[in-house]
Design a protein around this motif. Sequence first.
Motif, PDB file in Angstrom:
ATOM      1  N   MET A   1       0.930  -1.150  -0.039  1.00 36.55           N
ATOM      2  CA  MET A   1       0.038  -0.071  -0.385  1.00 36.55           C
ATOM      3  C   MET A   1       0.752   1.266  -0.018  1.00 36.55           C
ATOM      4  N   ASP A   2       0.420   2.209  -0.933  1.00 35.88           N
ATOM      5  CA  ASP A   2       1.096   3.247  -0.794  1.00 35.88           C
ATOM      6  C   ASP A   2       1.899   4.351   0.530  1.00 35.88           C
ATOM      7  N   ILE A   3       2.745   4.982   0.362  1.00 39.17           N
ATOM      8  CA  ILE A   3       2.895   6.037   1.742  1.00 39.17           C
ATOM      9  C   ILE A   3       3.738   7.534   0.877  1.00 39.17           C
ATOM     10  N   GLN A   4       2.007   8.568   1.971  1.00 38.42           N
ATOM     11  CA  GLN A   4       3.037   9.382   1.124  1.00 38.42           C
ATOM     12  C   GLN A   4       3.269  10.082   2.644  1.00 38.42           C
TER      13      GLN A   4
ATOM     14  N   ARG B   1      -1.240   7.040   4.506  1.00 43.02           N
ATOM     15  CA  ARG B   1      -1.955   6.992   2.952  1.00 43.02           C
ATOM     16  C   ARG B   1      -2.520   7.846   2.610  1.00 43.02           C
TER      17      ARG B   1
ATOM     18  N   GLN C   1      -7.236   8.817   1.522  1.00 43.52           N
ATOM     19  CA  GLN C   1      -7.757   7.784   2.552  1.00 43.52           C
ATOM     20  C   GLN C   1      -8.533   8.877   4.005  1.00 43.52           C
TER      21      GLN C   1
ATOM     22  N   ARG D   1     -13.071   4.292   6.563  1.00 38.64           N
ATOM     23  CA  ARG D   1     -12.555   4.840   5.520  1.00 38.64           C
ATOM     24  C   ARG D   1     -12.616   5.435   4.663  1.00 38.64           C
TER      25      ARG D   1
ATOM     26  N   ASN E   1      -5.838   8.762   7.489  1.00 42.70           N
ATOM     27  CA  ASN E   1      -4.855   7.256   7.220  1.00 42.70           C
ATOM     28  C   ASN E   1      -3.188   7.248   7.974  1.00 42.70           C
TER      29      ASN E   1
ATOM     30  N   VAL F   1       0.426   6.794   8.958  1.00 45.33           N
ATOM     31  CA  VAL F   1       1.232   5.726   8.665  1.00 45.33           C
ATOM     32  C   VAL F   1       1.966   5.182  10.173  1.00 45.33           C
TER      33      VAL F   1
ATOM     34  N   ASP G   1      -0.842   1.011  10.001  1.00 41.45           N
ATOM     35  CA  ASP G   1      -1.148   1.766   9.782  1.00 41.45           C
ATOM     36  C   ASP G   1      -3.079   2.313  10.966  1.00 41.45           C
TER      37      ASP G   1
END
Length: 340
Positions: A1-4, A12, A15, A41, A67, A69, A180
């Motif tokens: 799953m992506d992380i920003q 996330r 979200q 969510r 959301n 991390v 998360d």
Amino acid sequence: MDIQAVGAALIRPGQILTERGATSAAEQWTQAVAEAEGVFRIMLTPGVDPCEIALRLREEGFRASPNHVLTGQPLWFGGPASRPFPSPPVDRPSGKGPQVTVGVLDTGVAAHPWWAESDWYGRLGPEAADRPTDGNNGNGNGGLARQAGHGTFVAGLIQRRAPASVLRVGRVLGADGIGDEAGLLRALHRLREDPPQVLNLSLGCHTFDDEPSSLVASALGALPDTVTVACAGNTASDRPFWPAALPGVVGVGALGVTEESATPYSGFGPWVDAWARGEWLASAFLEWGEFAGYARWSGTSFAAALVSGAFAAEPSAREAADLRGSREIPDLGVLVPAGL
């Protein structure tokens, strides 16, 4: 799953988490909504900033959060974490004491001789297993992922401090040590039916605005008879680390081997309630490669586990979350001896 990365926090992308009533208020930015175990969510339409929408919903009186991390907190060496080191066998924890239930939300717990015949381990399903990897994410350490064994190590420290403790295990971090806020909230929701007496959270995060997540605060507030212990983070700063900095949570910083001063990497500040040894501790681990079921590791994660074990071993302290009888360390606060 992506992380920003948002400022100095990780989320996330796309979200937000919120309560049921806010789903209508966020409808104009919503692409899809998922609900599981009390957690709503919202997947936002592309290009929408989850931090901005969370703030808007809060202004309208709703609980809302990106959301965030979460990560486990073994010792960092520029990221993401140091490896554990093999250790000779450690004697099996023994001794009498109260059969206190301790919740451990982490990477899971692996099979180990210390608890192979225990009732609590026999009740665990495969979803609670501490796995060497989550697919192709080994870090070159014999193929182990970066935080594989983290939950097993935490469980071992709790058992060393409180041998009669009964562990309730939930897997909220992957073998890479990453999870998360949504996963934590779901696990806390599951604990409501049969709350543990002590809850260990050797994980955490910074938030995008340095404010606590009202959703996590509410979920922990729904466990009023549980003493929650969380690590202060390996941030070497006084920036609040959540959930350790929440009121009502016992936030724990890490001391060196002599238990006289803080480690260079530990989080610190007035929100840290207790200090325990976090350096070069020995505990249970995976049987993998050069590891024969035992390791040494360092981090605030493991200082928190020792404090959870101390509460499990002392019913009177647990009932009041009372650490006042312990020795004070100048400029830091209460010392909880390792007792190993």
